[in-house]
Write a protein that holds these residues in place. Structure first.
Motif, short mmCIF file in Angstrom:
data_model
loop_
_atom_site.label_atom_id
_atom_site.label_comp_id
_atom_site.label_asym_id
_atom_site.label_seq_id
_atom_site.Cartn_x
_atom_site.Cartn_y
_atom_site.Cartn_z
N TYR A 188 0.79 -1.23 0.00
CA TYR A 188 0.00 0.00 0.00
C TYR A 188 0.83 1.28 0.00
N GLY A 189 2.12 1.16 -0.17
CA GLY A 189 2.95 2.36 -0.20
C GLY A 189 3.45 2.75 1.17
N ILE A 190 4.49 3.60 1.15
CA ILE A 190 5.10 4.06 2.40
C ILE A 190 4.08 4.82 3.24
N ILE A 191 4.06 4.54 4.53
CA ILE A 191 3.16 5.28 5.42
C ILE A 191 3.93 6.51 5.93
N PRO A 192 3.48 7.70 5.55
CA PRO A 192 4.32 8.88 5.83
C PRO A 192 4.45 9.24 7.30
N ARG A 193 3.45 8.96 8.12
CA ARG A 193 3.52 9.44 9.49
C ARG A 193 3.33 8.28 10.46
N ILE A 194 4.16 8.20 11.48
CA ILE A 194 4.03 7.16 12.49
C ILE A 194 3.77 7.80 13.85
N TYR A 195 2.61 7.52 14.42
CA TYR A 195 2.35 7.93 15.80
C TYR A 195 2.39 6.71 16.68
N GLY A 196 2.53 6.93 17.98
CA GLY A 196 2.50 5.77 18.86
C GLY A 196 2.65 6.17 20.30
N LYS A 197 2.29 5.23 21.16
CA LYS A 197 2.45 5.47 22.59
C LYS A 197 2.82 4.15 23.25
N GLY A 198 3.85 4.18 24.09
CA GLY A 198 4.25 3.00 24.84
C GLY A 198 5.59 2.45 24.37
N GLN A 199 6.16 1.65 25.28
CA GLN A 199 7.48 1.08 25.04
C GLN A 199 7.51 0.25 23.74
N CYS A 200 6.54 -0.60 23.57
CA CYS A 200 6.52 -1.46 22.39
C CYS A 200 6.35 -0.63 21.12
N ALA A 201 5.55 0.42 21.21
CA ALA A 201 5.33 1.28 20.05
C ALA A 201 6.66 1.88 19.59
#
Lengths: 610, 113
Positions: A188-201
């Motif tokens: 599906y193509g490069i995902i431009p933005r990565i958000y996250g919360k937590g150690q594993c993220a």
């Protein structure tokens, strides 16, 4: 093929994920010569049903299939035995024993082993030590990380991910997550933005950025389908899975257990005419096992409509549907001309199908209702209401005490205790010791280990920083006067409580994103992730020129739950997508679909038999 | 804490040794609750062993309340001893009694409570 057609019916066509997995699996299978006998790891049969079926395997020369167990005899005349397994070191002995037995009996044949998704050193070493490594013609890695469960849900089917990450410090599963994201980006193509919360993220995001170079160059030129991915560590929100889900699908899972998109009910309650209807169950099977399997996914129109509703809204809806169908049937009296009759007959199969599924889901609803109206269920839900509103959470709750006295299943008891503990940010010493003592005296000394595990996972602890109330107020987790019939807020999924995970996603759909929430985010364990992946300049230009986030062209966000997600959380996100101001659609991915009981069962010692 | 792994052994003597070791380690680590729990388990184990020899029924491995439950069902006087030694509250004990009587279908006695 038609059984999988629903996969391409959603906002994003997820069937390429399935195609890719199938291709990987079949390619490896084709490399094994001759007629084949497949030996399955028990935990693999369910997930693989999402990507292949028996007829297909038969075409590829598979004549026999068995499950790995002690003293198994995998093949009679087949030339090639293929073991299809998770890299679980304990299974190696069973495999080695089986091969040795066959070789001693002079029945040696070709052996292959497929590790899903990757082999581990320890497994290979074990095979070596048992002296059977040389017997294998092929040792393959079958790199299937993620399985499409529904048109908007993908699951990796790794039930122990939460336990491994938060207790054992084993983050292998997060590597698999990153690999599955790599696959998604190739499609599906490069995902431009990565958000996250937590150690594993944080961990997944780091691996993901590192793996960027493994994405084939030509994929840089795909116009990205996803605007962003949000990675949520289960640790961020432990309370939501512990509460009883009050959506239709959630309740089916809580009370009957959904496995691999199917649920089994005892058949005697389903009338003859509904057999074979609904989600399309096999009639023969029904008679044999006295269990009716109902397939629960978006293939069925009616189910798609009711699955995300609060249970209290389902009854009236089914009622209305029944009326519609009756009216549709009545139309035949109104049909005078041949043309009108023809028109009616052409609609008939559809009406009959709808009637069949209506009857199936009405029966399911009745079954649910019986359980829900029990006083135990009512007491549980009312205690949960107290818990998430943080009312009286500082003392021993009489309902928990009562459950323990009655020796209720330990997972149920611990679920309430852990929920209470999360809401009061840890117990006072006296309460803490009371619960611990009661559990050990009632359920046995071995649960000292269970308690230790819960403590390590942050589910059961002594009082710490009081954060729950702050988070609750900032994120509006609890809502007074919910409207269960016509919800206006996603808190309807727990009748007044909104999962924190869903609220975090909701914040990201707004222009200000997580800005302004920094203080609150600091109270949630683990780092906050916000990364960008640069796109090819020409693609970036094209992306910016096509307006997204409008009503006609909603943005698409991938929400990845690390450590499992519940059906109620999925419903909350689907609800969010339907709201007009949202203008964002979601695809949900998770390590495993869970509920509080299944999550806790991975932590209880010894693991209770399901 | 890893000593607990050894708890799985089925032999009573081994079990006792492991528990003894665990108790000491918990003591060193100053984890009073765990120390106490291990002590209780040791005591319970002794009782269970004695009961097994006397009554010829398997008790080892059961929890305290399961043990009491079984004893109540056979009307054993030993119950009182366990009750006082492990300081079972009256409330809790009544629950156990009701459950045991119900399980034994002794409804007359149940009504007399």
């Amino acid at each position: 093929m038609s059984a999988y057609s629903h996969l391409s019916s959603g906002r994003l066509d997820v069937s390429p994920v399935r195609e890719e997995a199938r291709r990987l699996f079949l390619d490896l299978l084709d490399q094994c010569e001759g007629t084949k006998a497949l030996v399955w790891d028990q935990s693999m049969t369910g997930p693989f049903s999402f990507i292949s079926d028996y007829t297909l395997l038969k075409e590829r020369g598979v004549n026999k299939m068995t499950i790995i167990q002690q003293q198994m005899e995998p093949a009679d005349a087949e030339q090639h035995v293929v073991f299809l397994i998770r890299p679980n070191p304990d299974l190696m002995k069973l495999i080695a024993d089986c091969i040795k037995r066959e070789e001693n009996a002079g029945k040696g044949r070709d052996y292959s082993i497929f590790f899903v998704p990757r082999k581990t050193l320890i497994c290979e070493r074990r095979l070596e030590n048992f002296g059977v490594k040389g017997s294998f013609t092929n040792i393959f890695e079958c790199g299937i990380d993620i399985f499409p469960v529904d048109s908007d849900v993908l699951s990796m089917e790794l039930p122990f991910a939460f336990r491994e990450c938060s207790l054992e410090g084993d983050h292998t599963s997060m590597y698999h997550v990153a690999r599955s994201l790599l696959l998604m980006q190739t499609i599906y193509g490069i995902i431009p933005r990565i958000y996250g919360k937590g150690q594993c993220a944080r961990r997944v995001a780091d691996i993901m950025l590192r793996l960027r170079r493994d994405i084939p160059k030509e994929c840089d030129m795909i116009l990205p389908e996803f605007d962003s991915v949000i990675l949520l560590d289960r640790n961020v929100d432990l309370l939501s899975p512990l509460l009883t889900q009050l959506t239709y699908e959630g309740l089916v899972d809580e009370l009957f257990g959904i496995e691999n998109g199917c649920c089994k009910f005892s058949a005697d309650r389903f009338s003859e005419q509904s057999g074979g209807g609904g989600g399309g169950s096999a009639k023969g099977q029904q008679q044999e096992s006295a269990a009716k399997t109902v397939i629960l996914n978006s293939t069925d129109e009616l189910y798609t409509e009711i699955r995300d509703l609060n249970f209290y809204a389902v009854g009236p809806l089914l009622n209305r549907k029944a009326k519609h169908i009756r009216e549709a049937f009545e139309e035949r009296h109104g049909a005078k001309t041949v043309g009108q009759i023809k028109q009616f007959v052409s609609k008939l199969p559809h009406i009959q199908g709808a009637r069949m599924s209506l009857s199936t889901y009405t029966t399911v609803t009745e079954l649910l209702k019986e359980k829900i109206e029990s006083s135990e269920f009512m007491d549980r839900v009312s205690m949960e209401q107290d818990v998430f509103r943080a009312v009286d959470v500082d003392r021993v709750h009489p309902f928990v005490e009562q459950l323990i006295s009655q020796c209720a299943p330990i997972a149920k008891v611990l679920r309430l205790i852990c929920a209470q503990c999360t809401a009061c940010n840890g117990f006072k010493q006296k309460v803490y010791d009371f619960y611990r003592r009661e559990i050990i005296q009632t359920y046995g000394f071995e649960h000292l280990r269970t308690l230790k595990r819960l403590e390590d996972a942050g589910l059961f602890k002594l009082h710490g920083q009081k954060v729950y109330n702050t988070i609750r107020k900032t994120m509006r987790l609890t809502v007074e006067d919910v409207n269960e019939q016509n919800p206006n807020d996603l808190s309807y999924v727990h009748s007044g409580y909104a999962p924190l995970t869903a609220r975090l996603v909701q914040a990201l759909t707004k222009p200000e994103k997580w800005r302004g929430l920094e203080e609150m985010l600091k109270l949630i364990p683990g780092p906050t992730v916000d990364n960008q992946q640069s796109l090819h300049p020409s693609i970036e230009k094209r992306r910016l020129s096509t307006p997204s986030g409008t009503y006609e062209n909603p943005r698409l966000m991938l929400v990845f739950f690390l450590g499992g997600c519940t059906f109620a959380e999925i419903s909350a996100l689907r609800f969010l997508a339907q709201q007009e101001e949202g203008q964002t659609d979601f695809v949900i991915a998770t390590t495993k679909l869970i509920n509080g009981t299944s999550l806790l069962k991975t932590l209880i010692e010894p693991p209770p038999k399901s | 804490v890893c000593v607990e792994m050894c708890l799985r052994s089925s032999d009573i003597h081994e079990k006792r040794e492991h528990l003894e070791e665990a108790r000491q380690l918990y003591g060193f680590a100053k984890r009073s609750f765990e120390t106490k729990a291990t002590e209780d388990e040791l005591k319970l184990l002794e009782h269970q062993k004695m009961l097994e020899e006397k009554l010829g029924v398997k008790y080892v491995g059961l929890s305290l309340f399961d043990t009491i439950h079984l004893l109540l069902m056979r009307n054993s006087p030993f119950v009182e001893k366990l009750r006082s030694q492990f300081k079972v509250s009256d409330k809790r004990f009544s629950w156990l009694k009701i459950r045991a009587l119900a399980a034994g279908k002794k409804y007359d006695e149940l009504l007399m409570l």
